[in-house]
Motif scaffolding. Structure first.
Motif, PDB file in Angstrom:
ATOM      1  N   TRP A  67      33.163  68.193 -36.320  1.00  0.00           N
ATOM      2  CA  TRP A  67      33.574  68.251 -34.906  1.00  0.00           C
ATOM      3  C   TRP A  67      34.220  69.592 -34.530  1.00  0.00           C
ATOM      4  O   TRP A  67      34.396  69.867 -33.353  1.00  0.00           O
ATOM      5  CB  TRP A  67      34.458  67.050 -34.526  1.00  0.00           C
ATOM      6  N   TRP A  68      34.548  70.416 -35.543  1.00  0.00           N
ATOM      7  CA  TRP A  68      35.071  71.760 -35.260  1.00  0.00           C
ATOM      8  C   TRP A  68      34.189  72.786 -35.952  1.00  0.00           C
ATOM      9  O   TRP A  68      34.688  73.732 -36.589  1.00  0.00           O
ATOM     10  CB  TRP A  68      36.522  71.870 -35.742  1.00  0.00           C
ATOM     11  N   SER A  69      32.887  72.595 -35.806  1.00  0.00           N
ATOM     12  CA  SER A  69      31.930  73.417 -36.557  1.00  0.00           C
ATOM     13  C   SER A  69      31.991  74.896 -36.154  1.00  0.00           C
ATOM     14  O   SER A  69      31.589  75.766 -36.924  1.00  0.00           O
ATOM     15  CB  SER A  69      30.508  72.891 -36.357  1.00  0.00           C
ATOM     16  N   GLY A  70      32.527  75.160 -34.963  1.00  0.00           N
ATOM     17  CA  GLY A  70      32.628  76.560 -34.539  1.00  0.00           C
ATOM     18  C   GLY A  70      33.802  77.290 -35.176  1.00  0.00           C
ATOM     19  O   GLY A  70      33.913  78.519 -35.069  1.00  0.00           O
ATOM     20  N   LEU A  71      34.671  76.545 -35.832  1.00  0.00           N
ATOM     21  CA  LEU A  71      35.885  77.153 -36.392  1.00  0.00           C
ATOM     22  C   LEU A  71      35.903  77.049 -37.914  1.00  0.00           C
ATOM     23  O   LEU A  71      36.541  77.856 -38.587  1.00  0.00           O
ATOM     24  CB  LEU A  71      37.112  76.422 -35.811  1.00  0.00           C
ATOM     25  N   ILE A  72      35.182  76.043 -38.432  1.00  0.00           N
ATOM     26  CA  ILE A  72      35.222  75.781 -39.873  1.00  0.00           C
ATOM     27  C   ILE A  72      33.817  75.831 -40.448  1.00  0.00           C
ATOM     28  O   ILE A  72      32.901  75.195 -39.922  1.00  0.00           O
ATOM     29  CB  ILE A  72      35.804  74.369 -40.147  1.00  0.00           C
ATOM     30  N   PHE A 335      35.372  78.100 -29.086  1.00  0.00           N
ATOM     31  CA  PHE A 335      35.665  78.614 -30.432  1.00  0.00           C
ATOM     32  C   PHE A 335      35.963  80.116 -30.459  1.00  0.00           C
ATOM     33  O   PHE A 335      36.787  80.568 -31.244  1.00  0.00           O
ATOM     34  CB  PHE A 335      34.501  78.305 -31.372  1.00  0.00           C
ATOM     35  N   GLU A 336      35.256  80.860 -29.611  1.00  0.00           N
ATOM     36  CA  GLU A 336      35.474  82.317 -29.647  1.00  0.00           C
ATOM     37  C   GLU A 336      36.909  82.667 -29.284  1.00  0.00           C
ATOM     38  O   GLU A 336      37.572  83.453 -29.978  1.00  0.00           O
ATOM     39  CB  GLU A 336      34.531  83.009 -28.670  1.00  0.00           C
ATOM     40  N   GLN A 337      37.396  82.085 -28.181  1.00  0.00           N
ATOM     41  CA  GLN A 337      38.771  82.377 -27.766  1.00  0.00           C
ATOM     42  C   GLN A 337      39.772  81.889 -28.813  1.00  0.00           C
ATOM     43  O   GLN A 337      40.728  82.588 -29.149  1.00  0.00           O
ATOM     44  CB  GLN A 337      39.065  81.720 -26.415  1.00  0.00           C
ATOM     45  N   LEU A 338      39.485  80.683 -29.335  1.00  0.00           N
ATOM     46  CA  LEU A 338      40.399  80.134 -30.347  1.00  0.00           C
ATOM     47  C   LEU A 338      40.484  81.040 -31.564  1.00  0.00           C
ATOM     48  O   LEU A 338      41.576  81.375 -32.030  1.00  0.00           O
ATOM     49  CB  LEU A 338      39.873  78.770 -30.814  1.00  0.00           C
ATOM     50  N   SER A 339      39.303  81.453 -32.063  1.00  0.00           N
ATOM     51  CA  SER A 339      39.284  82.301 -33.265  1.00  0.00           C
ATOM     52  C   SER A 339      40.024  83.603 -32.999  1.00  0.00           C
ATOM     53  O   SER A 339      40.769  84.092 -33.859  1.00  0.00           O
ATOM     54  CB  SER A 339      37.831  82.614 -33.676  1.00  0.00           C
ATOM     55  N   SER A 340      39.825  84.158 -31.804  1.00  0.00           N
ATOM     56  CA  SER A 340      40.472  85.426 -31.494  1.00  0.00           C
ATOM     57  C   SER A 340      42.004  85.250 -31.427  1.00  0.00           C
ATOM     58  O   SER A 340      42.768  86.063 -31.957  1.00  0.00           O
ATOM     59  CB  SER A 340      39.882  85.956 -30.178  1.00  0.00           C
ATOM     60  N   TYR A 341      42.466  84.170 -30.802  1.00  0.00           N
ATOM     61  CA  TYR A 341      43.922  83.946 -30.688  1.00  0.00           C
ATOM     62  C   TYR A 341      44.555  83.706 -32.057  1.00  0.00           C
ATOM     63  O   TYR A 341      45.634  84.217 -32.359  1.00  0.00           O
ATOM     64  CB  TYR A 341      44.230  82.764 -29.776  1.00  0.00           C
TER      65      TYR A 341
END
Ligand SMILES: CC(=O)SCCNC(=O)CCNC(=O)[C@H](O)C(C)(C)COP(=O)(O)OP(=O)(O)OC[C@H]1O[C@@H](n2cnc3c(N)ncnc32)[C@H](O)[C@@H]1OP(=O)(O)O
Ligand SMILES: N[C@@H](CCO)C(=O)O
Length: 351
Positions: A67-72, A335-341
Protein backbone atom coordinates in the motif's frame (compact mmCIF):
# COMPACT_ATOMS: atom_id res chain seq x y z
CA UNK A 1 7.31 -17.80 7.02
CA UNK A 2 9.12 -16.47 3.93
CA UNK A 3 6.91 -15.02 1.26
CA UNK A 4 7.35 -13.24 -2.01
CA UNK A 5 5.01 -10.25 -2.19
CA UNK A 6 2.82 -10.65 -5.28
CA UNK A 7 2.63 -6.96 -6.01
CA UNK A 8 6.01 -5.58 -5.12
CA UNK A 9 8.07 -8.78 -5.58
CA UNK A 10 10.09 -7.85 -2.54
CA UNK A 11 11.30 -10.65 -0.27
CA UNK A 12 9.49 -10.35 3.02
CA UNK A 13 8.82 -12.30 6.17
CA UNK A 14 5.45 -12.55 7.85
CA UNK A 15 5.19 -13.68 11.44
CA UNK A 16 2.75 -13.68 14.33
CA UNK A 17 4.00 -12.64 17.75
CA UNK A 18 1.99 -14.19 20.57
CA UNK A 19 2.13 -12.38 23.87
CA UNK A 20 1.17 -14.75 26.68
CA UNK A 21 1.57 -11.85 29.09
CA UNK A 22 -1.58 -9.79 29.59
CA UNK A 23 -1.94 -6.25 28.32
CA UNK A 24 -3.40 -3.82 30.79
CA UNK A 25 -5.51 -1.32 28.87
CA UNK A 26 -6.10 2.36 29.56
CA UNK A 27 -9.77 1.59 30.26
CA UNK A 28 -8.75 -0.64 33.16
CA UNK A 29 -9.75 -3.74 31.20
CA UNK A 30 -7.20 -6.39 30.23
CA UNK A 31 -6.41 -8.54 27.26
CA UNK A 32 -5.20 -11.74 28.86
CA UNK A 33 -3.09 -12.56 25.82
CA UNK A 34 -2.84 -11.26 22.26
CA UNK A 35 -1.34 -11.79 18.82
CA UNK A 36 0.33 -9.20 16.63
CA UNK A 37 0.84 -10.08 12.98
CA UNK A 38 3.79 -8.31 11.38
CA UNK A 39 5.77 -8.13 8.15
CA UNK A 40 9.47 -7.35 7.75
CA UNK A 41 11.56 -6.46 4.71
CA UNK A 42 15.38 -6.50 4.72
CA UNK A 43 17.74 -7.36 7.56
CA UNK A 44 18.72 -5.55 10.75
CA UNK A 45 22.21 -4.03 10.42
CA UNK A 46 24.87 -5.28 12.86
CA UNK A 47 24.71 -1.95 14.72
CA UNK A 48 20.88 -2.04 14.68
CA UNK A 49 20.75 1.46 13.20
CA UNK A 50 18.54 0.82 10.16
CA UNK A 51 15.12 0.07 11.69
CA UNK A 52 12.24 1.82 9.92
CA UNK A 53 8.98 1.10 11.73
CA UNK A 54 5.77 1.85 9.83
CA UNK A 55 2.36 2.19 11.45
CA UNK A 56 -0.58 1.73 9.09
CA UNK A 57 -3.79 3.77 8.97
CA UNK A 58 -7.37 2.73 9.78
CA UNK A 59 -7.91 -0.01 7.18
CA UNK A 60 -4.29 -0.80 6.27
CA UNK A 61 -2.40 -3.98 6.94
CA UNK A 62 1.20 -5.02 7.62
CA UNK A 63 2.09 -5.31 3.92
CA UNK A 64 3.45 -1.78 3.76
CA UNK A 65 5.37 -2.36 0.51
CA UNK A 66 2.01 -2.98 -1.19
CA UNK A 67 0.00 0.00 0.00
CA UNK A 68 3.06 2.30 0.16
CA UNK A 69 4.74 0.95 -2.95
CA UNK A 70 5.90 4.42 -3.96
CA UNK A 71 7.96 4.77 -0.80
CA UNK A 72 9.09 1.23 -0.04
CA UNK A 73 10.84 -1.19 -2.36
CA UNK A 74 13.87 -1.72 -4.52
CA UNK A 75 15.44 1.68 -5.29
CA UNK A 76 12.62 3.43 -3.40
CA UNK A 77 13.17 5.81 -0.51
CA UNK A 78 13.04 2.97 2.00
CA UNK A 79 14.87 0.09 0.38
CA UNK A 80 15.12 -3.39 1.95
CA UNK A 81 18.64 -3.59 0.52
CA UNK A 82 19.72 -1.07 3.20
CA UNK A 83 16.79 -0.68 5.60
CA UNK A 84 15.09 -3.09 7.96
CA UNK A 85 11.44 -2.20 7.46
CA UNK A 86 8.77 -3.47 9.79
CA UNK A 87 5.03 -2.95 9.92
CA UNK A 88 2.62 -4.67 12.31
CA UNK A 89 -1.11 -5.12 11.90
CA UNK A 90 -2.66 -3.00 14.65
CA UNK A 91 -4.32 -4.73 17.58
CA UNK A 92 -8.07 -4.78 16.89
CA UNK A 93 -7.63 -4.89 13.11
CA UNK A 94 -8.75 -7.87 11.08
CA UNK A 95 -5.53 -8.75 9.24
CA UNK A 96 -4.03 -11.27 11.65
CA UNK A 97 -3.75 -9.49 15.01
CA UNK A 98 -6.16 -10.12 17.88
CA UNK A 99 -9.51 -8.53 17.03
CA UNK A 100 -13.22 -8.86 17.89
CA UNK A 101 -13.53 -12.05 15.83
CA UNK A 102 -10.67 -13.74 17.74
CA UNK A 103 -11.59 -16.43 20.23
CA UNK A 104 -11.74 -15.37 23.86
CA UNK A 105 -8.92 -17.04 25.82
CA UNK A 106 -9.99 -20.50 26.97
CA UNK A 107 -13.18 -20.35 24.96
CA UNK A 108 -14.47 -21.37 21.52
CA UNK A 109 -16.46 -18.14 21.33
CA UNK A 110 -15.29 -14.95 19.64
CA UNK A 111 -15.21 -11.69 21.57
CA UNK A 112 -17.61 -9.95 19.17
CA UNK A 113 -19.08 -6.98 21.09
CA UNK A 114 -17.22 -7.87 24.32
CA UNK A 115 -13.88 -6.89 22.83
CA UNK A 116 -12.38 -4.23 25.10
CA UNK A 117 -12.10 -0.59 24.09
CA UNK A 118 -8.60 0.18 22.80
CA UNK A 119 -6.84 3.54 22.86
CA UNK A 120 -3.90 4.63 20.71
CA UNK A 121 -1.82 4.34 23.92
CA UNK A 122 -2.86 0.68 24.19
CA UNK A 123 -1.88 0.08 20.56
CA UNK A 124 1.49 1.71 21.23
CA UNK A 125 1.97 -0.57 24.26
CA UNK A 126 1.28 -3.64 22.14
CA UNK A 127 3.88 -2.48 19.58
CA UNK A 128 6.37 -1.90 22.39
CA UNK A 129 5.79 -5.49 23.50
CA UNK A 130 6.65 -6.63 19.95
CA UNK A 131 9.78 -4.45 19.85
CA UNK A 132 11.06 -5.97 23.07
CA UNK A 133 10.27 -9.46 21.81
CA UNK A 134 12.31 -8.79 18.66
CA UNK A 135 15.21 -7.36 20.66
CA UNK A 136 15.17 -4.07 18.74
CA UNK A 137 17.09 -1.59 20.90
CA UNK A 138 16.75 1.53 18.80
CA UNK A 139 14.33 2.63 16.08
CA UNK A 140 15.85 4.91 13.45
CA UNK A 141 12.50 6.12 12.14
CA UNK A 142 8.93 5.61 13.28
CA UNK A 143 6.50 6.74 10.58
CA UNK A 144 2.72 6.68 10.27
CA UNK A 145 -0.20 8.56 8.78
CA UNK A 146 -3.66 9.35 10.15
CA UNK A 147 -4.48 6.73 12.85
CA UNK A 148 -0.95 5.39 12.23
CA UNK A 149 0.41 8.86 13.06
CA UNK A 150 -1.63 8.99 16.26
CA UNK A 151 -0.26 5.62 17.40
CA UNK A 152 3.26 6.66 16.37
CA UNK A 153 2.98 9.84 18.49
CA UNK A 154 1.91 7.84 21.51
CA UNK A 155 4.69 5.34 21.03
CA UNK A 156 7.31 8.02 20.42
CA UNK A 157 6.44 9.62 23.76
CA UNK A 158 6.93 6.25 25.44
CA UNK A 159 10.08 5.31 23.49
CA UNK A 160 12.13 8.28 24.65
CA UNK A 161 15.76 7.91 23.59
CA UNK A 162 15.07 4.56 21.88
CA UNK A 163 13.67 6.51 18.92
CA UNK A 164 15.72 8.79 16.69
CA UNK A 165 13.18 10.21 14.20
CA UNK A 166 9.40 10.44 14.27
CA UNK A 167 7.47 11.19 11.08
CA UNK A 168 3.76 11.94 11.50
CA UNK A 169 1.64 12.39 8.38
CA UNK A 170 -1.82 13.96 8.13
CA UNK A 171 -2.52 13.34 11.79
CA UNK A 172 -3.12 15.04 15.10
CA UNK A 173 -2.06 15.12 18.75
CA UNK A 174 -5.69 15.09 19.88
CA UNK A 175 -8.67 14.04 17.80
CA UNK A 176 -10.89 17.02 16.99
CA UNK A 177 -14.66 17.10 17.53
CA UNK A 178 -14.99 17.33 13.73
CA UNK A 179 -13.20 14.00 13.20
CA UNK A 180 -15.16 12.39 16.03
CA UNK A 181 -18.31 13.61 14.26
CA UNK A 182 -17.30 11.93 11.00
CA UNK A 183 -16.52 8.71 12.88
CA UNK A 184 -19.83 8.84 14.76
CA UNK A 185 -21.83 9.06 11.52
CA UNK A 186 -19.94 6.00 10.28
CA UNK A 187 -20.66 4.04 13.45
CA UNK A 188 -24.32 5.11 13.19
CA UNK A 189 -24.50 3.56 9.73
CA UNK A 190 -22.90 0.32 10.97
CA UNK A 191 -25.24 0.22 13.97
CA UNK A 192 -28.29 0.72 11.74
CA UNK A 193 -27.49 -2.50 9.86
CA UNK A 194 -30.13 -5.04 10.99
CA UNK A 195 -27.41 -7.63 11.59
CA UNK A 196 -25.51 -5.41 14.05
CA UNK A 197 -25.76 -6.98 17.49
CA UNK A 198 -25.80 -10.53 16.11
CA UNK A 199 -22.84 -12.70 16.99
CA UNK A 200 -21.87 -13.46 13.40
CA UNK A 201 -18.61 -12.53 11.61
CA UNK A 202 -20.45 -10.48 8.98
CA UNK A 203 -22.47 -8.39 11.42
CA UNK A 204 -22.77 -4.81 10.19
CA UNK A 205 -21.13 -5.44 6.81
CA UNK A 206 -23.88 -3.61 4.86
CA UNK A 207 -23.61 -0.68 7.24
CA UNK A 208 -19.86 -0.75 6.71
CA UNK A 209 -20.42 0.06 3.02
CA UNK A 210 -22.21 3.29 3.95
CA UNK A 211 -19.59 4.03 6.60
CA UNK A 212 -16.83 3.82 3.98
CA UNK A 213 -18.81 6.00 1.57
CA UNK A 214 -19.12 8.67 4.27
CA UNK A 215 -15.43 8.27 5.16
CA UNK A 216 -14.43 8.79 1.52
CA UNK A 217 -15.94 12.28 1.65
CA UNK A 218 -13.48 13.05 4.43
CA UNK A 219 -10.52 11.38 2.67
CA UNK A 220 -10.97 13.25 -0.63
CA UNK A 221 -11.46 16.93 -1.49
CA UNK A 222 -14.23 18.61 -3.53
CA UNK A 223 -11.62 19.47 -6.19
CA UNK A 224 -10.72 15.79 -6.53
CA UNK A 225 -14.40 14.91 -7.01
CA UNK A 226 -14.79 17.79 -9.47
CA UNK A 227 -11.90 16.52 -11.56
CA UNK A 228 -12.67 12.80 -11.44
CA UNK A 229 -16.42 12.47 -10.87
CA UNK A 230 -18.07 15.23 -12.91
CA UNK A 231 -20.85 14.28 -15.33
CA UNK A 232 -22.07 15.81 -18.57
CA UNK A 233 -25.15 18.08 -18.47
CA UNK A 234 -27.42 15.36 -19.91
CA UNK A 235 -27.04 13.27 -16.81
CA UNK A 236 -30.13 13.36 -14.52
CA UNK A 237 -29.34 10.37 -12.33
CA UNK A 238 -26.72 7.66 -11.77
CA UNK A 239 -24.04 10.23 -11.29
CA UNK A 240 -20.37 9.26 -11.26
CA UNK A 241 -19.96 10.51 -7.70
CA UNK A 242 -22.75 8.17 -6.58
CA UNK A 243 -21.33 5.08 -8.25
CA UNK A 244 -17.85 5.98 -7.00
CA UNK A 245 -18.97 6.10 -3.34
CA UNK A 246 -21.04 2.93 -3.70
CA UNK A 247 -18.08 1.19 -5.32
CA UNK A 248 -15.72 2.27 -2.54
CA UNK A 249 -18.22 0.98 0.06
CA UNK A 250 -18.46 -2.41 -1.68
CA UNK A 251 -14.68 -2.58 -2.05
CA UNK A 252 -14.00 -2.04 1.65
CA UNK A 253 -16.76 -4.37 2.84
CA UNK A 254 -15.11 -7.18 0.83
CA UNK A 255 -11.80 -6.77 2.64
CA UNK A 256 -12.55 -5.38 6.10
CA UNK A 257 -14.66 -6.29 9.09
CA UNK A 258 -17.33 -3.99 10.56
CA UNK A 259 -16.54 -4.91 14.19
CA UNK A 260 -12.87 -3.99 13.70
CA UNK A 261 -13.84 -0.80 11.88
CA UNK A 262 -16.27 0.24 14.65
CA UNK A 263 -13.64 -0.51 17.32
CA UNK A 264 -10.73 1.29 15.62
CA UNK A 265 -12.87 4.33 14.81
CA UNK A 266 -13.46 4.61 18.59
CA UNK A 267 -9.70 4.26 19.12
CA UNK A 268 -9.19 7.20 16.82
CA UNK A 269 -11.79 9.27 18.71
CA UNK A 270 -10.24 8.85 22.16
CA UNK A 271 -6.74 9.69 20.95
CA UNK A 272 -5.19 12.42 23.12
CA UNK A 273 -1.41 12.44 23.49
CA UNK A 274 -1.74 14.88 26.38
CA UNK A 275 -4.21 12.86 28.47
CA UNK A 276 -2.92 12.69 32.04
CA UNK A 277 0.32 14.30 30.80
CA UNK A 278 -0.63 17.93 31.25
CA UNK A 279 -2.04 18.49 27.76
CA UNK A 280 -0.91 17.98 24.15
CA UNK A 281 1.61 20.83 24.01
CA UNK A 282 3.46 19.59 27.09
CA UNK A 283 3.39 15.96 25.96
CA UNK A 284 4.73 16.93 22.51
CA UNK A 285 7.57 18.87 24.12
CA UNK A 286 8.53 15.71 26.01
CA UNK A 287 9.12 13.66 22.85
CA UNK A 288 12.86 13.07 22.65
CA UNK A 289 13.07 12.18 18.94
CA UNK A 290 13.36 14.67 16.10
CA UNK A 291 9.87 15.17 14.67
CA UNK A 292 8.74 15.77 11.10
CA UNK A 293 5.03 16.59 10.88
CA UNK A 294 3.59 16.60 7.37
CA UNK A 295 0.19 18.15 6.68
CA UNK A 296 -1.84 18.10 3.49
CA UNK A 297 -3.13 21.44 2.22
CA UNK A 298 -6.45 19.88 1.11
CA UNK A 299 -7.01 17.60 4.13
CA UNK A 300 -10.57 18.07 5.40
CA UNK A 301 -10.24 15.52 8.21
CA UNK A 302 -6.95 16.24 9.96
CA UNK A 303 -6.32 19.89 9.15
CA UNK A 304 -2.81 21.15 8.28
CA UNK A 305 -2.96 23.28 11.45
CA UNK A 306 -3.09 20.08 13.49
CA UNK A 307 0.20 18.92 11.95
CA UNK A 308 1.69 22.40 12.48
CA UNK A 309 0.72 22.15 16.14
CA UNK A 310 2.71 18.92 16.41
CA UNK A 311 5.88 20.37 14.88
CA UNK A 312 5.67 23.66 16.74
CA UNK A 313 5.41 22.04 20.17
CA UNK A 314 7.93 19.26 19.60
CA UNK A 315 11.37 20.27 20.93
CA UNK A 316 13.00 19.44 17.60
CA UNK A 317 10.10 19.75 15.15
CA UNK A 318 9.91 20.45 11.43
CA UNK A 319 6.75 21.07 9.37
CA UNK A 320 6.20 20.32 5.69
CA UNK A 321 3.03 20.46 3.64
CA UNK A 322 1.97 18.22 0.78
CA UNK A 323 0.34 20.29 -1.95
CA UNK A 324 -2.34 18.17 -3.57
CA UNK A 325 -6.02 18.09 -4.50
CA UNK A 326 -6.21 14.51 -3.24
CA UNK A 327 -7.28 15.46 0.30
CA UNK A 328 -6.43 13.48 3.44
CA UNK A 329 -5.36 10.34 1.53
CA UNK A 330 -2.58 12.34 -0.19
CA UNK A 331 -0.20 10.79 2.34
CA UNK A 332 -0.85 7.46 0.63
CA UNK A 333 -0.52 8.89 -2.87
CA UNK A 334 1.96 11.80 -3.18
CA UNK A 335 5.19 9.79 -2.99
CA UNK A 336 7.45 12.31 -4.70
CA UNK A 337 6.70 15.09 -2.23
CA UNK A 338 6.89 12.68 0.69
CA UNK A 339 10.26 11.28 -0.39
CA UNK A 340 11.62 14.78 -0.89
CA UNK A 341 10.43 16.00 2.55
CA UNK A 342 11.75 12.94 4.37
CA UNK A 343 15.05 13.18 2.46
CA UNK A 344 15.63 16.79 3.48
CA UNK A 345 14.58 16.03 7.07
CA UNK A 346 17.34 13.42 7.27
CA UNK A 347 19.85 15.77 5.59
CA UNK A 348 19.13 18.56 8.12
CA UNK A 349 20.19 16.10 10.80
CA UNK A 350 23.56 15.58 9.17
CA UNK A 351 24.37 19.25 8.65
C1 LIG B 1 -5.85 -6.42 1.45
C2 LIG B 1 -5.70 -4.95 1.22
O1 LIG B 1 -6.18 -4.40 0.30
S1 LIG B 1 -4.81 -4.16 2.36
C3 LIG B 1 -5.19 -2.57 2.54
C4 LIG B 1 -4.84 -1.67 1.40
N1 LIG B 1 -5.36 -0.37 1.67
C5 LIG B 1 -4.77 0.39 2.59
O2 LIG B 1 -3.76 0.15 3.16
C6 LIG B 1 -5.45 1.61 2.88
C7 LIG B 1 -4.74 2.69 2.20
N2 LIG B 1 -5.12 2.81 0.80
C8 LIG B 1 -6.14 3.55 0.39
O3 LIG B 1 -6.89 4.10 1.18
C9 LIG B 1 -6.36 3.66 -1.08
O4 LIG B 1 -5.94 2.48 -1.70
C10 LIG B 1 -5.64 4.86 -1.75
C11 LIG B 1 -6.00 6.12 -1.00
C12 LIG B 1 -4.15 4.70 -1.69
C13 LIG B 1 -6.10 4.96 -3.18
O5 LIG B 1 -7.50 4.87 -3.23
P1 LIG B 1 -8.24 4.24 -4.50
O6 LIG B 1 -9.58 3.82 -4.08
O7 LIG B 1 -7.40 3.20 -5.16
O8 LIG B 1 -8.28 5.46 -5.51
P2 LIG B 1 -9.51 6.28 -6.03
O9 LIG B 1 -10.19 7.00 -4.94
O10 LIG B 1 -9.02 7.10 -7.16
O11 LIG B 1 -10.51 5.17 -6.60
C14 LIG B 1 -10.14 4.34 -7.63
C15 LIG B 1 -11.09 3.16 -7.69
O12 LIG B 1 -12.45 3.61 -7.81
C16 LIG B 1 -12.99 3.20 -9.07
N3 LIG B 1 -13.81 4.28 -9.56
C17 LIG B 1 -13.38 5.54 -9.89
N4 LIG B 1 -14.45 6.26 -10.29
C18 LIG B 1 -15.53 5.47 -10.20
C19 LIG B 1 -16.90 5.68 -10.49
N5 LIG B 1 -17.37 6.84 -10.92
N6 LIG B 1 -17.75 4.64 -10.29
C20 LIG B 1 -17.30 3.44 -9.84
N7 LIG B 1 -16.00 3.19 -9.58
C21 LIG B 1 -15.14 4.20 -9.74
C22 LIG B 1 -11.78 2.94 -9.95
O13 LIG B 1 -12.12 2.05 -11.00
C23 LIG B 1 -10.80 2.34 -8.96
O14 LIG B 1 -11.18 1.00 -8.73
P3 LIG B 1 -10.12 -0.11 -8.23
O15 LIG B 1 -9.70 0.31 -6.86
O16 LIG B 1 -10.87 -1.39 -8.23
O17 LIG B 1 -8.98 -0.08 -9.19
N1 LIG C 1 -7.76 5.69 3.48
C1 LIG C 1 -6.91 5.23 4.52
C2 LIG C 1 -6.57 6.30 5.49
C3 LIG C 1 -7.64 6.72 6.42
O1 LIG C 1 -7.11 7.64 7.32
C4 LIG C 1 -7.41 3.98 5.16
O2 LIG C 1 -8.46 3.49 4.74
O3 LIG C 1 -6.75 3.44 6.03
Amino acid sequence: MNLQSQVALIPMKQEIFHSAEELELESGERLEEFDIQYTTYGEIAPDGGNVIWIVHALTGDSNAAEWWSGLIGEDKFYDPAKDFIICANLLGSCYGSTNPLSKKPGSDKSFFYEFPELTTRDLASSLERLRLHLGIRKIHTLIGGSLGGQVALEWAWELGDSLKNLIVLASTAKTSPWTIGFNETQRMSIESDVTWGEEIPNAGQVGLKTARAIAMLSYRHPKDFQRKQSDTEEKLDRFKASSYLRYQGEKLAKRFNALSYWLLSKTMDSHDLGRKRGGSAKALSEIKARVLAVGVNSDLLFLPEESQFISSHAKRGTYKEILSDAGHDAFLIEFEQLSSYIGSFYLEQKS
